[in-house]
Design a protein around this motif. Sequence first.
Motif, PDB file in Angstrom:
ATOM      1  N   LEU A  69     -22.616  62.346  17.576  1.00 30.81           N
ATOM      2  CA  LEU A  69     -22.807  63.440  16.631  1.00 30.81           C
ATOM      3  C   LEU A  69     -21.451  63.999  16.227  1.00 30.81           C
ATOM      4  N   VAL A  70     -20.615  64.245  17.228  1.00 23.35           N
ATOM      5  CA  VAL A  70     -19.254  64.744  17.020  1.00 23.35           C
ATOM      6  C   VAL A  70     -18.350  64.080  18.038  1.00 23.35           C
TER       7      VAL A  70
ATOM      8  N   MET B 172     -19.990  74.381  15.530  1.00 22.66           N
ATOM      9  CA  MET B 172     -21.223  74.321  14.737  1.00 22.66           C
ATOM     10  C   MET B 172     -22.329  73.606  15.496  1.00 22.66           C
ATOM     11  N   LEU B 173     -21.948  72.535  16.198  1.00 28.32           N
ATOM     12  CA  LEU B 173     -22.942  71.774  16.953  1.00 28.32           C
ATOM     13  C   LEU B 173     -23.570  72.639  18.043  1.00 28.32           C
ATOM     14  N   LYS B 174     -22.737  73.363  18.787  1.00 27.56           N
ATOM     15  CA  LYS B 174     -23.243  74.252  19.842  1.00 27.56           C
ATOM     16  C   LYS B 174     -24.178  75.313  19.261  1.00 27.56           C
ATOM     17  N   LYS B 175     -23.751  75.903  18.169  1.00 29.63           N
ATOM     18  CA  LYS B 175     -24.558  76.947  17.527  1.00 29.63           C
ATOM     19  C   LYS B 175     -25.863  76.369  16.988  1.00 29.63           C
ATOM     20  N   GLY B 176     -25.775  75.156  16.435  1.00 26.18           N
ATOM     21  CA  GLY B 176     -26.962  74.512  15.888  1.00 26.18           C
ATOM     22  C   GLY B 176     -28.017  74.229  16.948  1.00 26.18           C
ATOM     23  N   PHE B 177     -27.577  73.747  18.112  1.00 27.34           N
ATOM     24  CA  PHE B 177     -28.524  73.502  19.201  1.00 27.34           C
ATOM     25  C   PHE B 177     -29.093  74.808  19.736  1.00 27.34           C
ATOM     26  N   LYS B 178     -28.230  75.812  19.886  1.00 25.15           N
ATOM     27  CA  LYS B 178     -28.678  77.097  20.437  1.00 25.15           C
ATOM     28  C   LYS B 178     -29.717  77.756  19.541  1.00 25.15           C
ATOM     29  N   LYS B 179     -29.498  77.685  18.229  1.00 24.20           N
ATOM     30  CA  LYS B 179     -30.408  78.335  17.282  1.00 24.20           C
ATOM     31  C   LYS B 179     -31.496  77.391  16.771  1.00 24.20           C
ATOM     32  N   GLU B 180     -31.445  76.120  17.234  1.00 22.15           N
ATOM     33  CA  GLU B 180     -32.357  75.085  16.754  1.00 22.15           C
ATOM     34  C   GLU B 180     -32.289  74.996  15.230  1.00 22.15           C
ATOM     35  N   ASP B 181     -31.059  75.030  14.731  1.00 23.61           N
ATOM     36  CA  ASP B 181     -30.801  75.017  13.295  1.00 23.61           C
ATOM     37  C   ASP B 181     -30.251  73.641  12.906  1.00 23.61           C
ATOM     38  N   LEU B 182     -31.087  72.824  12.314  1.00 23.31           N
ATOM     39  CA  LEU B 182     -30.709  71.459  11.961  1.00 23.31           C
ATOM     40  C   LEU B 182     -29.621  71.427  10.884  1.00 23.31           C
ATOM     41  N   ARG B 183     -29.549  72.465  10.072  1.00 21.72           N
ATOM     42  CA  ARG B 183     -28.513  72.509   9.036  1.00 21.72           C
ATOM     43  C   ARG B 183     -27.121  72.571   9.652  1.00 21.72           C
ATOM     44  N   LEU B 184     -26.976  73.327  10.729  1.00 22.72           N
ATOM     45  CA  LEU B 184     -25.685  73.418  11.413  1.00 22.72           C
ATOM     46  C   LEU B 184     -25.339  72.098  12.095  1.00 22.72           C
ATOM     47  N   ILE B 185     -26.332  71.468  12.697  1.00 21.05           N
ATOM     48  CA  ILE B 185     -26.111  70.170  13.337  1.00 21.05           C
ATOM     49  C   ILE B 185     -25.683  69.143  12.285  1.00 21.05           C
ATOM     50  N   LYS B 186     -26.348  69.171  11.134  1.00 24.46           N
ATOM     51  CA  LYS B 186     -26.017  68.270  10.022  1.00 24.46           C
ATOM     52  C   LYS B 186     -24.564  68.477   9.587  1.00 24.46           C
ATOM     53  N   SER B 187     -24.162  69.721   9.400  1.00 19.80           N
ATOM     54  CA  SER B 187     -22.794  70.023   8.965  1.00 19.80           C
ATOM     55  C   SER B 187     -21.774  69.579   9.997  1.00 19.80           C
ATOM     56  N   ALA B 188     -22.092  69.795  11.274  1.00 18.67           N
ATOM     57  CA  ALA B 188     -21.181  69.390  12.349  1.00 18.67           C
ATOM     58  C   ALA B 188     -20.959  67.888  12.327  1.00 18.67           C
ATOM     59  N   CYS B 189     -22.045  67.132  12.188  1.00 20.91           N
ATOM     60  CA  CYS B 189     -21.961  65.662  12.169  1.00 20.91           C
ATOM     61  C   CYS B 189     -21.126  65.170  10.989  1.00 20.91           C
ATOM     62  N   GLU B 190     -21.368  65.735   9.832  1.00 25.58           N
ATOM     63  CA  GLU B 190     -20.667  65.271   8.637  1.00 25.58           C
ATOM     64  C   GLU B 190     -19.183  65.647   8.666  1.00 25.58           C
ATOM     65  N   ASN B 191     -18.861  66.846   9.162  1.00 24.26           N
ATOM     66  CA  ASN B 191     -17.457  67.236   9.288  1.00 24.26           C
ATOM     67  C   ASN B 191     -16.707  66.277  10.204  1.00 24.26           C
ATOM     68  N   SER B 192     -17.347  65.919  11.316  1.00 28.98           N
ATOM     69  CA  SER B 192     -16.721  65.010  12.278  1.00 28.98           C
ATOM     70  C   SER B 192     -16.575  63.611  11.681  1.00 28.98           C
ATOM     71  N   ALA B 193     -17.607  63.154  10.984  1.00 26.75           N
ATOM     72  CA  ALA B 193     -17.570  61.817  10.380  1.00 26.75           C
ATOM     73  C   ALA B 193     -16.487  61.719   9.311  1.00 26.75           C
ATOM     74  N   LEU B 194     -16.389  62.732   8.465  1.00 22.51           N
ATOM     75  CA  LEU B 194     -15.397  62.707   7.389  1.00 22.51           C
ATOM     76  C   LEU B 194     -13.976  62.821   7.946  1.00 22.51           C
TER      77      LEU B 194
END
Length: 294
Positions: free
Chosen positions: A15-16, A194-216
């Motif tokens: 993911l990251v 973002m990944l930590k916050k996304g898991f904590k809040k169960e917010d898939l949008r944050l997880i998505k952003s974290a993955c894409e930032n890391s990939a780019l």
Amino acid sequence: MKSGFGVCPGTCGELVQGLMAKGEYISSYCIDLYSKAKIFEKSNSDIKNKLGKKSLTAIEMILDRFSIDKNSLNNLDIEITSQIPKGKGMASSTADIGACIMATLDFYDIYMSPEEISDMVAKIEPTDSIYYPEVCIFDPLKGQKKISLGYLPIEKVLILEPNLKINTVSIRASKQYYDKLNKNKIFTETAFKMLKKGFKKEDLRLIKSACENSALANESIKNTPFLRNLIECANKCDYGFLNIAHTGTVVGIGISQKTDLEKLTYEITNSDISKIYKKIYLCDVVRGGLRKEG
């Protein structure tokens, strides 16, 4: 006949991945592709002839740890099978070692925790967090879990697998690898937050952003063909997230309840993207950890 069984899942990249604080960390998730090992008694056999160097080292380290005579290996045999593609960034080597470890522990009726196993394997090669059930932020060089995140709110992932293979060890051995990681640090630290916050809040949008930032950010280290095209294509189909194998070649697209999987698959297979990613298939996201299987 006495036997020991071991099963270990693989991953679809990370993911990251990158630098955070003073260390390098990864966060991966497991899929339902497995390495499996069976150890059994066989007279005048020698398990050493069938094991790779890394798996043999791990087994011998276990025997040393529990004061078991290594000569006992002379009357054991092993069968190893794997569904995990090699050289694609799907933790095939780590899973093979893990399956052999679990089979050894099962055969000798002994126990090691995920923490102990990860620490041991890290002494053999940079490892992955797949020995833990949950998704976590993990130090692959020390084999230590830094933060437990929980479980992905996604049940399936569309895997894009090219024919191209990459040697993870050779990437890490490059003189420029850690220079580039350092340059990416500001992006990967933000991605981990973002990944930590996304898991904590169960917010898939944050997880998505974290993955894409890391990939780019990882594009400066290893190019992922059609990455931006894939993100654009997945966006049209309301995807869950898109992640890459940072030192491999596969791409994973998380499928949410809103994702139009049929449209997504059509868009990919009917574009130039399919010229690189020859295999496209769906896998279940599963919990990590070593298990027995008879």
